[in-house]
Write a protein that holds these residues in place. Structure first.
Motif, short mmCIF file in Angstrom:
data_model
loop_
_atom_site.label_atom_id
_atom_site.label_comp_id
_atom_site.label_asym_id
_atom_site.label_seq_id
_atom_site.Cartn_x
_atom_site.Cartn_y
_atom_site.Cartn_z
N VAL A 28 -15.04 16.41 -11.47
CA VAL A 28 -14.80 17.83 -11.17
C VAL A 28 -15.96 18.68 -11.67
CG1 VAL A 28 -13.32 19.80 -11.74
CG2 VAL A 28 -12.29 17.63 -11.07
N SER A 29 -16.43 18.42 -12.88
CA SER A 29 -17.55 19.19 -13.42
C SER A 29 -18.82 18.98 -12.61
CB SER A 29 -17.81 18.81 -14.89
OG SER A 29 -16.79 19.30 -15.70
N GLY A 30 -19.05 17.75 -12.19
CA GLY A 30 -20.23 17.47 -11.36
C GLY A 30 -20.18 18.18 -10.03
N LEU A 31 -19.02 18.18 -9.40
CA LEU A 31 -18.87 18.90 -8.13
C LEU A 31 -19.03 20.40 -8.33
CD1 LEU A 31 -15.92 16.93 -6.51
CD2 LEU A 31 -18.32 16.93 -5.81
N ALA A 32 -18.57 20.90 -9.47
CA ALA A 32 -18.70 22.34 -9.74
C ALA A 32 -20.17 22.75 -9.87
CB ALA A 32 -17.94 22.70 -11.01
N LEU A 33 -21.01 21.83 -10.34
CA LEU A 33 -22.44 22.14 -10.39
C LEU A 33 -23.00 22.33 -8.98
CD1 LEU A 33 -23.69 19.68 -13.16
CD2 LEU A 33 -23.54 22.18 -13.30
N ILE A 34 -22.55 21.50 -8.07
CA ILE A 34 -22.99 21.61 -6.68
C ILE A 34 -22.46 22.91 -6.05
CG2 ILE A 34 -22.82 20.57 -4.37
CD1 ILE A 34 -22.61 17.84 -5.83
N TRP A 35 -21.20 23.24 -6.37
CA TRP A 35 -20.58 24.44 -5.81
C TRP A 35 -21.00 25.71 -6.53
CZ3 TRP A 35 -15.34 21.60 -6.37
CH2 TRP A 35 -15.20 20.65 -5.36
N ASP A 36 -21.75 25.58 -7.63
CA ASP A 36 -22.20 26.72 -8.43
C ASP A 36 -21.00 27.55 -8.91
OD1 ASP A 36 -24.09 28.26 -9.72
OD2 ASP A 36 -24.34 29.62 -8.03
N SER A 37 -20.04 26.84 -9.54
CA SER A 37 -18.83 27.49 -10.03
C SER A 37 -18.64 27.20 -11.51
CB SER A 37 -17.62 27.00 -9.23
OG SER A 37 -16.44 27.54 -9.76
N PRO A 38 -19.05 28.13 -12.38
CA PRO A 38 -18.90 27.89 -13.82
C PRO A 38 -17.45 27.72 -14.26
CG PRO A 38 -20.29 29.82 -13.40
CD PRO A 38 -19.72 29.39 -12.09
N THR A 39 -16.53 28.41 -13.63
CA THR A 39 -15.12 28.30 -14.01
C THR A 39 -14.60 26.88 -13.81
OG1 THR A 39 -14.80 30.60 -13.35
CG2 THR A 39 -12.82 29.26 -13.62
#
Length: 68
Positions: A28-39
């Motif tokens: 989830v954290s790795g995908l959030a980096l791609i999506w540019d979503s700090p939350t």
């Protein structure tokens, strides 16, 4: 063979559960980096920390690897 083979140790339920939860959190954290979503990134890190806590609690309940 009579008894458990000590060289064929595949972990314990606590270890498998801990790894699964932490893998989900890091994904989830790795995908959030791609999506540019700090939350979502920090939520994934929270899941990783929760996985460690769950694993320790399960170990204390007797579901971890037993000492030899």
């Amino acid at each position: 063979m009579a008894g458990k083979d000590p060289t064929n140790d595949h972990g314990s339920p606590a270890a498998w559960t801990t790894v699964a939860i932490m893998l989900i959190g890091s994904t989830v954290s790795g995908l959030a980096l791609i999506w540019d979503s700090p939350t979502i990134f920090f939520s994934g890190l929270g899941v990783v920390v929760a996985g460690g806590i769950v694993g320790k609690v399960m170990q204390m309940m007797g579901l971890g690897k037993q000492p030899a």
